[in-house]
Motif scaffolding. Structure first.
Motif, short mmCIF file in Angstrom:
data_model
loop_
_atom_site.label_atom_id
_atom_site.label_comp_id
_atom_site.label_asym_id
_atom_site.label_seq_id
_atom_site.Cartn_x
_atom_site.Cartn_y
_atom_site.Cartn_z
N LYS A 57 -51.95 -38.31 2.31
CA LYS A 57 -52.02 -39.76 2.60
C LYS A 57 -52.32 -39.98 4.07
O LYS A 57 -51.85 -39.21 4.90
N ARG A 58 -53.07 -41.03 4.41
CA ARG A 58 -53.43 -41.30 5.82
C ARG A 58 -52.54 -42.40 6.42
O ARG A 58 -52.23 -43.34 5.70
N PRO A 59 -52.17 -42.37 7.70
CA PRO A 59 -52.46 -41.24 8.56
C PRO A 59 -51.69 -40.00 8.10
O PRO A 59 -50.50 -40.10 7.77
N ALA A 60 -52.38 -38.85 8.07
CA ALA A 60 -51.73 -37.61 7.67
C ALA A 60 -50.95 -37.06 8.86
O ALA A 60 -51.40 -37.18 10.00
N ILE A 61 -49.79 -36.50 8.58
CA ILE A 61 -48.98 -35.91 9.66
C ILE A 61 -49.01 -34.39 9.49
O ILE A 61 -48.88 -33.87 8.39
N LYS A 62 -49.23 -33.75 10.61
CA LYS A 62 -49.39 -32.29 10.63
C LYS A 62 -48.10 -31.55 10.31
O LYS A 62 -47.03 -31.99 10.70
N GLY A 63 -48.22 -30.40 9.63
CA GLY A 63 -47.09 -29.47 9.51
C GLY A 63 -46.25 -29.64 8.26
O GLY A 63 -46.13 -30.75 7.72
N LYS A 64 -45.69 -28.54 7.80
CA LYS A 64 -44.82 -28.57 6.62
C LYS A 64 -43.38 -28.15 6.97
O LYS A 64 -42.43 -28.78 6.57
N ASP A 65 -43.25 -27.05 7.71
CA ASP A 65 -41.92 -26.44 7.86
C ASP A 65 -41.17 -27.00 9.07
O ASP A 65 -41.74 -27.17 10.15
N PHE A 66 -39.86 -27.20 8.90
CA PHE A 66 -39.07 -27.78 9.99
C PHE A 66 -37.61 -27.33 9.89
O PHE A 66 -37.15 -26.87 8.84
N ALA A 67 -36.89 -27.53 11.00
CA ALA A 67 -35.43 -27.41 11.01
C ALA A 67 -34.90 -28.55 11.87
O ALA A 67 -35.53 -28.90 12.87
N GLY A 68 -33.78 -29.14 11.47
CA GLY A 68 -33.25 -30.27 12.23
C GLY A 68 -31.87 -30.67 11.74
O GLY A 68 -31.12 -29.82 11.22
N VAL A 69 -31.58 -31.96 11.90
CA VAL A 69 -30.24 -32.47 11.61
C VAL A 69 -30.35 -33.71 10.73
O VAL A 69 -31.18 -34.59 11.00
N VAL A 70 -29.52 -33.80 9.69
CA VAL A 70 -29.54 -34.96 8.80
C VAL A 70 -29.08 -36.21 9.56
O VAL A 70 -28.03 -36.20 10.22
N THR A 71 -29.90 -37.28 9.48
CA THR A 71 -29.57 -38.51 10.21
C THR A 71 -29.26 -39.68 9.27
O THR A 71 -28.70 -40.69 9.71
N ALA A 72 -29.66 -39.60 8.00
CA ALA A 72 -29.35 -40.68 7.05
C ALA A 72 -29.48 -40.13 5.63
O ALA A 72 -30.24 -39.18 5.39
N LEU A 73 -28.73 -40.75 4.71
CA LEU A 73 -28.75 -40.30 3.31
C LEU A 73 -29.29 -41.42 2.42
O LEU A 73 -28.92 -42.58 2.59
N GLY A 74 -30.16 -41.06 1.48
CA GLY A 74 -30.61 -42.02 0.49
C GLY A 74 -29.55 -42.17 -0.60
O GLY A 74 -28.55 -41.44 -0.61
N ALA A 75 -29.82 -43.10 -1.55
CA ALA A 75 -28.86 -43.31 -2.64
C ALA A 75 -28.70 -42.02 -3.45
O ALA A 75 -29.64 -41.23 -3.57
N ASP A 76 -27.51 -41.82 -3.97
CA ASP A 76 -27.19 -40.69 -4.87
C ASP A 76 -27.20 -39.33 -4.21
O ASP A 76 -27.23 -38.31 -4.90
N VAL A 77 -27.21 -39.26 -2.87
CA VAL A 77 -27.14 -37.94 -2.22
C VAL A 77 -25.68 -37.64 -1.93
O VAL A 77 -25.02 -38.36 -1.19
N GLU A 78 -25.19 -36.55 -2.54
CA GLU A 78 -23.76 -36.23 -2.38
C GLU A 78 -23.54 -34.89 -1.68
O GLU A 78 -22.45 -34.62 -1.19
#
Ligand SMILES: NC(=O)c1ccc[n+]([C@@H]2O[C@H](COP(=O)([O-])OP(=O)(O)OC[C@H]3O[C@@H](n4cnc5c(N)ncnc54)[C@H](OP(=O)(O)O)[C@@H]3O)[C@@H](O)[C@H]2O)c1
Length: 316
Positions: A58-79
């Protein structure tokens, strides 16, 4: 947020550092602040358009697939996750997501917790490269103690992980790579290494139980004489001809030809994390760059000047 984006297929010059909206997590998704991303050849193949028949990001396309980081927000039903938890994973670029960005939002099936023993750099290097090696050797080839395997691209991100996994499984490993990296591949545990400019592995006077063509430099027809009767050939560049060969091999012999397509899920990521924690997989990181340096780093990768992985530090 800042992200490395592109609007059109082309060379690395189409990449630019843009300001775009922070992605919000939907049902079953987590939002992650990316600390480190890592680059893979699939990133420049998508950007150049050579994979346009497989899919268009989808455009604009964002580069890259792999990452490591920190969870900043949870969507519904994430436990299973909490805000502040370290995670690593791999986004699907077709959904308008990309790892070379300050935030990603993705299904929890595409992430897993980062063990405390692993740095963000090492975790970000695992999904595509080591995942391809693990799925190929353990899940498809079912490589066993004492079996023989030939691995092309043995000094690359996929191939070096494959050498390390094959050694763990007790296989006898022959690697194929460039002259400058022979000692590196021997150091990973390969019994024998062939310099692809000096020797032709297709002309060897021996056969293998598994040929893992990580560098995708051969066809099944060329490699077949080097395979044992029950041998398996895996190639990382699925093409129409390879699917034809796979069908022919199935109908006419007990050998197998497998066009490889990686399927990432959280179980695969957990297995990779365990292999990295026990130092079975140790990625070689050539360089860590900033978001602003991604276009230049990717050009280097396309020109074959990178040994192992390039990491992108998103949070300084
Ligand atoms: N289908 C999938 O799902 C999937 C998933 C992951 C990766 N892939 C593909 O797998 C390939 C490898 O990825 P990567 O990340 O490992 O790339 P990489 O790190 O750039 O490694 C490329 C390797 O190929 C070696 N090489 C170059 N020419 C060769 C030749 N003629 N014979 C044997 N080896 C040769 C290089 O050796 P030297 O550097 O020592 O010269 C290097 O070891 C890429 O094409 C990638 O797109 C496919």
């Amino acid at each position: 947020m800042q992200a490395v984006t592109y609007e059109h297929f082309g060379d690395a010059s189409v990449l630019k550092l843009s300001e775009i909206a922070v992605p919000q997590p939907g049902r079953g998704e987590v939002q992650v602040r990316v600390n480190v991303a890592s680059l893979n050849p699939v990133d420049f193949k998508l950007r150049s358009g050579i994979l346009r028949l497989v899919g268009r990001p989808k455009r604009p396309a964002i580069k890259g697939k792999d990452f490591a980081g920190v969870v900043t927000a949870l969507g519904a039903d994430v436990e299973d996750y909490i805000v502040g938890q370290r995670v690593f994973g791999s986004v699907n670029p077709m959904n308008g997501q990309g790892a070379c960005a300050q935030f990603v939002a993705l299904d929890t099936e595409l992430v897993t917790p980062t063990p405390s023993e692993l740095s963000d750099e090492v975790a970000a290097c695992l999904p595509v490269a080591a995942g391809t090696a693990l799925q190929s050797l353990a899940d498809i080839a079912h490589l066993n103690q004492g079996q023989s395997i030939l691995i092309t691209g043995a000094s690359g991100a996929v191939g070096s992980a494959a050498v390390q996994i094959a050694c763990l499984l007790g296989a006898q490993v022959t690697g194929v790579c460039g002259a400058a990296n022979i000692d590196y591949v021997l150091g990973l545990g390969a019994e024998r290494v062939i310099d692809y400019k000096k020797g032709n592995w297709l002309a060897l006077d021996r056969r293998f139980d598994v040929i893992f063509d990580a560098a995708a430099v051969s066809s099944f027809a060329e490699a077949r004489p080097r395979l044992n009767t029950l041998g398996i050939y895996i190639n990382t560049m699925p093409r129409a001809a390879l699917y034809g060969s796979a069908l022919l091999a199935r109908l006419s012999s007990r050998q197998r030809c497998v066009p490889f397509l990686l399927k990432i899920d959280s179980e695969l990521l957990r297995r990779l994390a365990r292999l990295a924690v026990d130092q079975t997989i140790v990625p070689h990181i050539q360089e860590t760059v900033s978001l602003a340096q991604v276009a230049c780093a990717q050009q280097q990768m396309e020109q074959g000047q990178v040994h192992g992985k390039i990491c992108v530090r998103v949070v300084p």
